[in-house]
Design an enzyme around this catalytic site. Structure first.
Site, PDB file in Angstrom:
ATOM      1  N   LYS A 313       0.903  -1.413   0.195  1.00  0.00           N
ATOM      2  CA  LYS A 313       0.074  -0.299  -0.421  1.00  0.00           C
ATOM      3  C   LYS A 313       0.883   1.368  -0.189  1.00  0.00           C
ATOM      4  O   LYS A 313       1.007   2.176   0.790  1.00  0.00           O
ATOM      5  CB  LYS A 313      -1.480   0.011   1.332  1.00  0.00           C
ATOM      6  CG  LYS A 313      -1.870  -0.949   1.233  1.00  0.00           C
ATOM      7  CD  LYS A 313      -3.253  -0.699   2.507  1.00  0.00           C
ATOM      8  CE  LYS A 313      -4.072  -1.982   2.182  1.00  0.00           C
ATOM      9  NZ  LYS A 313      -3.367  -3.517   2.499  1.00  0.00           N
ATOM     10  N   ASP A 316       3.170   7.010  -1.626  1.00  0.00           N
ATOM     11  CA  ASP A 316       3.824   8.588  -1.169  1.00  0.00           C
ATOM     12  C   ASP A 316       4.120   9.033  -2.373  1.00  0.00           C
ATOM     13  O   ASP A 316       4.303   8.236  -3.595  1.00  0.00           O
ATOM     14  CB  ASP A 316       5.192   8.648   0.154  1.00  0.00           C
ATOM     15  CG  ASP A 316       5.514   8.976   1.082  1.00  0.00           C
ATOM     16  OD1 ASP A 316       5.730  10.939   0.380  1.00  0.00           O
ATOM     17  OD2 ASP A 316       6.283   8.941   1.937  1.00  0.00           O
ATOM     18  N   THR A 320       9.785   9.092  -3.210  1.00  0.00           N
ATOM     19  CA  THR A 320       9.915   7.854  -1.654  1.00  0.00           C
ATOM     20  C   THR A 320       9.735   6.604  -1.854  1.00  0.00           C
ATOM     21  O   THR A 320      10.277   5.938  -1.655  1.00  0.00           O
ATOM     22  CB  THR A 320       9.170   8.851  -0.863  1.00  0.00           C
ATOM     23  OG1 THR A 320       9.441  10.188  -0.800  1.00  0.00           O
ATOM     24  CG2 THR A 320       9.287   8.139   0.882  1.00  0.00           C
TER      25      THR A 320
END
Length: 481
Positions: A313, A316, A320
């Site tokens: 999941k 960002d 990242t």
């Protein structure tokens, strides 16, 4: 265009080994009996200059502010064009630098500048598409691409559907005909190439107004298509693999292996492996994670023919998630075939994951809806996820959903929160039966966790869920649309 020069260039490329015959795996995962490797021209400057000259000659317009070569072979060719024609050049990196300016695109440009794309060869067109999308996001106008060789497997049509006009110097059939004319290949080889091209087309589905078309022909709603027939609709190798796996193994069951030790994980995988198409993990739950665990898990996946699906999941910004996916103690990109990601950050999250995948056969499942009570996934958010998936079919294989959010046969819908009896739990999880998930909610794959992991006999439970879910799928494809 100078046809004599084209013919001589084709022969020169053959002589330096740029055209190979054998068995080759393409970026899309397709196995091909021939391979066009223009990278060899970097050691032959005169031939490379001829390639650049021919590409410039077929450009659709004479008015471009910039040229940009698709990494990597397009870069030296675009450089020659830039020098010969005195036109500025851009470089689009494969991945963002982690130091200095950290820019993805190098060179000077202004919004509204027109840019000509330069590529060596196209199959599905994914590499050109990815580069064009990056440039368009910077405000550049990119409408045209010149390609030296079109393998004639749908790439030009795919790109045309996204507003990119593709012009090629050679098509694969013309190239092979030139080689045949000069005795470089036999008539049998020529015919085998023609047969291969005729049966291996990478043309994608184009969706307009929620109706899907391929080559202008209306495509059947995925809910009424067999998994086997859907193989031909997608250009994603993992989606194809999963469709074939589900069809041959007769299972659309994914087990959510939310356990806390490596031994529990491996024991569960060994028990349910014969009955599943995917094993979904939350690898950070493991208290004793190690590379040895992953190595043993990969052996089981190969033994029982299922894919590994890490429910990470990601949520960002692109830079990242690229580091999260491609590094850290879990190094997910090295072992998980599929990962989940939220659509909230926008297209950047897909591009970040793709940059970390760096050519590996990997895929992403976007989380469009969740099975928990009070979820904030609005209809607007769901539509945004669908649009992201449609814009990135070269990486996104489908969506996690609780309803039939898409009729597009390319996309696989995964529905979690499935149990045979229980209606919910104390933490807001809401359950639906396998039959209801497939027939009423449009699931292609059901995701079952505690109904199997907490069963007295996980293998027997997995078999029961597998049979009910697959029977529901068979019932669904025979229903009238």
């Amino acid at each position: 265009m100078d046809e004599a020069l084209v013919e001589q260039c084709a022969l020169d490329l053959y002589k330096i080994g740029a055209i190979k015959f054998g068995s080759f795996t393409l970026k899309s995962g397709m196995q091909s009996p021939f391979y066009f490797d223009l990278r060899t021209v970097v050691s032959h400057p005169k031939i490379m200059e001829t390639v650049a000259k021919l590409l410039w000659a077929v450009r659709p317009s004479s008015n471009y502010d910039l040229v940009c070569g698709v990494a990597y072979t397009g870069l030296p060719i675009a450089t020659i064009m830039s020098l010969r024609e005195d036109i500025p050049m851009l470089i689009r990196r494969k991945e963002t630098k982690g130091y200095g300016t950290k820019k993805l695109v190098e060179g000077n440009y202004s919004k509204g500048c027109s840019c000509l794309m330069v590529e060596d060869v196209i199959v599905s067109g994914s590499s050109v598409y990815e580069t064009v999308e990056t440039l368009r996001e910077l405000g550049l106008e990119v409408k045209d691409a010149v390609v030296f060789l079109d393998r004639q497997q749908g790439g030009a049509a795919n790109l045309n559907a996204t507003g990119i006009n593709v012009v090629s110097v050679l098509g694969i059939i013309k190239l092979m005909s030139i080689l045949h004319k000069h005795g470089c290949i036999t008539s049998e080889v020529l015919e085998s190439v023609k047969e291969f091209i005729g049966t291996h087309n990478e043309t994608s589905i184009v969706t307009k107004d929620k109706v899907s078309y391929k080559n202008g022909v209306l495509v059947k709603d995925r809910k009424h298509c067999t998994f086997e027939s859907r193989i031909a609709t997608t250009d994603h190798p993992l989606a194809r693999n999963l469709f074939e796996l589900m069809s041959t193994k007769k299972t659309n069951l994914c087990v959510a292996a939310d356990v806390s030790t490596s031994q529990e994980l491996l024991t569960l995988a060994d028990k349910v492996g014969p009955h599943i198409c995917l094993l979904k993990t939350h690898i950070d739950i493991l208290q004793d994670f190690s590379q040895n665990t992953i190595d043993k898990l990969k052996v089981l996946a190969e033994k029982y023919n299922f894919l590994l699906f890490e429910d990470r999941k990601f949520g960002d910004i692109g830079n990242t998630v690229a580091q999260q996916y491609g590094g850290g103690s879990h190094n997910v990109v090295e072992w998980a075939h599929l990962v989940t990601a939220h659509g909230l950050p926008g297209d950047g999250i897909i591009k970040g994951l793709m940059s970390a995948a760096n050519g590996r056969t990997r895929g992403c499942v976007l989380i469009a809806q969740m099975s928990s009570e009070g979820t904030l996934t609005s209809q607007e958010y769901v539509q945004g996820c669908i649009k992201m998936a449609e814009n990135h079919t070269y990486f996104v294989v489908g969506m996690v959903s609780q309803s039939s959010v898409s009729s597009d046969p390319r996309f696989i819908l995964f529905t979690p929160g499935v149990q045979l009896k229980k209606a919910g739990d104390a933490l807001g999880q809401q359950y639906v039966t396998p039959k209801a998930a497939v027939l009423e909610r449009g699931a292609d794959v059901i995701i079952v966790g505690r109904g199997i992991t907490q069963a007295e006999d996980p293998a027997a439970a997995a078999l029961m869920y597998k049979e009910e879910a697959y029977a529901a799928y068979l019932e669904r494809i025979t229903q009238k649309s």
